[in-house]
Design a protein around this motif. Structure first.
Motif, PDB file in Angstrom:
ATOM      1  N   HIS A 169      40.641  46.524  32.723  1.00 34.30           N
ATOM      2  CA  HIS A 169      41.810  46.899  33.512  1.00 34.30           C
ATOM      3  C   HIS A 169      42.983  47.004  32.538  1.00 34.30           C
ATOM      4  O   HIS A 169      42.841  46.688  31.359  1.00 34.30           O
ATOM      5  CB  HIS A 169      42.139  45.832  34.558  1.00 34.30           C
ATOM      6  CG  HIS A 169      41.022  45.510  35.491  1.00 34.30           C
ATOM      7  ND1 HIS A 169      40.850  46.139  36.700  1.00 34.30           N
ATOM      8  CD2 HIS A 169      40.012  44.614  35.401  1.00 34.30           C
ATOM      9  CE1 HIS A 169      39.778  45.645  37.303  1.00 34.30           C
ATOM     10  NE2 HIS A 169      39.251  44.719  36.536  1.00 34.30           N
ATOM     11  N   CYS A 228      47.593  48.496  37.937  1.00 35.74           N
ATOM     12  CA  CYS A 228      46.505  48.592  36.979  1.00 35.74           C
ATOM     13  C   CYS A 228      46.566  50.000  36.404  1.00 35.74           C
ATOM     14  O   CYS A 228      46.622  50.978  37.142  1.00 35.74           O
ATOM     15  CB  CYS A 228      45.165  48.362  37.668  1.00 35.74           C
ATOM     16  SG  CYS A 228      43.777  48.572  36.537  1.00 35.74           S
ATOM     17  N   GLU A 242      44.337  51.365  34.110  1.00 35.42           N
ATOM     18  CA  GLU A 242      43.099  51.800  33.459  1.00 35.42           C
ATOM     19  C   GLU A 242      42.066  51.959  34.564  1.00 35.42           C
ATOM     20  O   GLU A 242      41.835  51.008  35.322  1.00 35.42           O
ATOM     21  CB  GLU A 242      42.656  50.717  32.467  1.00 35.42           C
ATOM     22  CG  GLU A 242      41.321  50.956  31.812  1.00 35.42           C
ATOM     23  CD  GLU A 242      41.432  51.830  30.570  1.00 35.42           C
ATOM     24  OE1 GLU A 242      42.439  51.701  29.853  1.00 35.42           O
ATOM     25  OE2 GLU A 242      40.517  52.613  30.339  1.00 35.42           O
ATOM     26  N   CYS A 251      39.312  51.580  36.909  1.00 35.69           N
ATOM     27  CA  CYS A 251      38.419  50.418  36.921  1.00 35.69           C
ATOM     28  C   CYS A 251      37.471  50.448  38.108  1.00 35.69           C
ATOM     29  O   CYS A 251      36.808  49.475  38.402  1.00 35.69           O
ATOM     30  CB  CYS A 251      39.242  49.139  36.925  1.00 35.69           C
ATOM     31  SG  CYS A 251      40.335  48.983  38.338  1.00 35.69           S
ATOM     32  N   HIS A 254      40.754  51.553  42.127  1.00 38.31           N
ATOM     33  CA  HIS A 254      41.670  51.377  40.988  1.00 38.31           C
ATOM     34  C   HIS A 254      43.119  51.672  41.369  1.00 38.31           C
ATOM     35  O   HIS A 254      44.035  50.927  41.029  1.00 38.31           O
ATOM     36  CB  HIS A 254      41.231  52.275  39.835  1.00 38.31           C
ATOM     37  CG  HIS A 254      42.334  52.621  38.899  1.00 38.31           C
ATOM     38  ND1 HIS A 254      42.924  51.660  38.087  1.00 38.31           N
ATOM     39  CD2 HIS A 254      42.998  53.771  38.668  1.00 38.31           C
ATOM     40  CE1 HIS A 254      43.893  52.241  37.385  1.00 38.31           C
ATOM     41  NE2 HIS A 254      43.950  53.506  37.723  1.00 38.31           N
ATOM     42  N   MET A 302      45.225  48.892  43.259  1.00 36.61           N
ATOM     43  CA  MET A 302      45.242  47.597  42.608  1.00 36.61           C
ATOM     44  C   MET A 302      46.615  47.410  41.980  1.00 36.61           C
ATOM     45  O   MET A 302      46.829  47.741  40.831  1.00 36.61           O
ATOM     46  CB  MET A 302      44.137  47.568  41.548  1.00 36.61           C
ATOM     47  CG  MET A 302      44.080  46.308  40.755  1.00 36.61           C
ATOM     48  SD  MET A 302      42.626  46.311  39.688  1.00 36.61           S
ATOM     49  CE  MET A 302      42.982  44.818  38.752  1.00 36.61           C
TER      50      MET A 302
HETATM   51 CU   LIG Z   1      42.027  47.636  37.592  1.00 33.28          CU
END
Ligand SMILES: [Cu+2]
Length: 316
Positions: free
Chosen positions: A155, A190, A192, A194, A198, A201
């Protein structure tokens, strides 16, 4: 018409918790913004200069600039000026790459990225740790060291208004030293990819005056007061405590000790109402596809509401 009103309301609601590198509340983000402005304005000036030279060149009488003059211009504008400008920028920018100084006395906050939420552990020097989730509180004007790691996949921890991004990598602890300089409520994400949720998040960042932060830390150590009603019984009977701690212990899912204090539900996704909490409990995958919580769609709505109301009691 009504749809657009709703969209506008949602967009504006997003403005309550600032998430912008253009509105910094910390030292690193502030110097990044200054640098960005210098680069943007500098690039603009250079582009206008090149355009001006072009116009002059086109309008100049033929033969005004001989071959040697042309070569001199290429030498100056093509080599010397760019080298000087780029070297100056490098020298000016290098100090900004140095991390903020830190000492062992600084507050450490351990944040672990999970699919798709944040496990948070405050580690004040000389005090027992305090466990929380999906929210970080930091004191304004004090250096804070984030210790970042991940459980499952990579992440990236990003609070745009505070500092740059830092990867969260399983089996490794990355450090991010920050200093907030303006109290307020902000948003982190976040950064990145994931997994499925994602983009769902996020987390809340609350920068507090140091005295209120200390008071909050002290209060948060007291066991939360909760009634022992229907909500408590349903929570236990449904097996929620298999994954959720109500006393700041280790747990599979987000700690719910002071859930009533959280300003969002589901890691920065939903407004913190009893209704949203109940809806999340019955069907977490509707708002977060792929979330690692089973759905309780067979649970009567009244029961989910009772649990939600009970969970929200503590921490306010
Ligand atoms: Cu993440």
């Amino acid at each position: 018409m009504r749809k657009s009103t709703v969209v506008c309301a949602l967009l504006l609601a997003g403005c309550n918790r600032h998430q912008s590198a253009l509105a910094p509340f910390g030292l690193e983000a502030r110097s990044t913004l200054t640098m960005t402005m210098v680069l943007v304005i500098g690039a603009l000036v250079i582009a206008l200069g090149v355009a001006a030279v072009y116009v002059l060149a086109v309008r100049a009488p033929e033969g005004r600039l001989d071959h040697a003059g042309g070569m001199r211009m290429v030498l100056w504008l093509g080599a010397i000026v760019p080298s000087v400008v780029l070297t100056a920028l490098l020298v000016w920018a290098l100090p900004a790459m140095r991390p903020l100084p830190e000492t062992a006395q600084n507050l450490r906050i351990h944040v672990e990225g999970e699919q798709f939420w944040w496990r948070v552990r405050y580690q004040p020097q000389g005090q027992p740790p305090l466990i929380s989730a999906n929210e970080v509180r930091i004191p304004v004007g004090r250096t804070v060291v984030f210790e970042l790691t991940a459980t499952d996949v990579i992440h990236s921890f990003w609070i745009p208004g505070l500092a740059g991004k830092m990867d969260m990598i399983p089996g490794r602890t990355n450090r991010l030293v920050v200093k907030a300089d303006k109290a307020g409520t902000y948003r982190g994400v976040c950064a990145e990819f994931c997994g499925l949720s994602h983009a769902l998040m996020a987390f809340d960042v609350i920068a507090m005056e140091p005295a209120s932060f200390d008071a909050w830390l002290a209060v948060s150590r007291e066991p939360p007061i909760r009634t022992q009603g229907r909500g408590a019984a349903l929570f236990a009977a449904s097996g929620c405590n298999a994954c959720h701690s109500l006393i700041g212990g280790e747990s599979i899912g987000p700690d719910l000790t002071r859930f009533g204090e959280r300003i969002t539900v589901g890691a920065g996704i939903l407004a913190p109402t009893v209704e949203n909490t109940a809806a999340f409990i019955r069907d977490p995958h509707r708002s977060k596809p792929g979330a690692r919580m089973p759905s309780y769609s067979a649970m009567p709505e009244a029961d989910a509401l009772a649990i939600a109301r009970w969970l929200k009691e503590a921490g306010r």
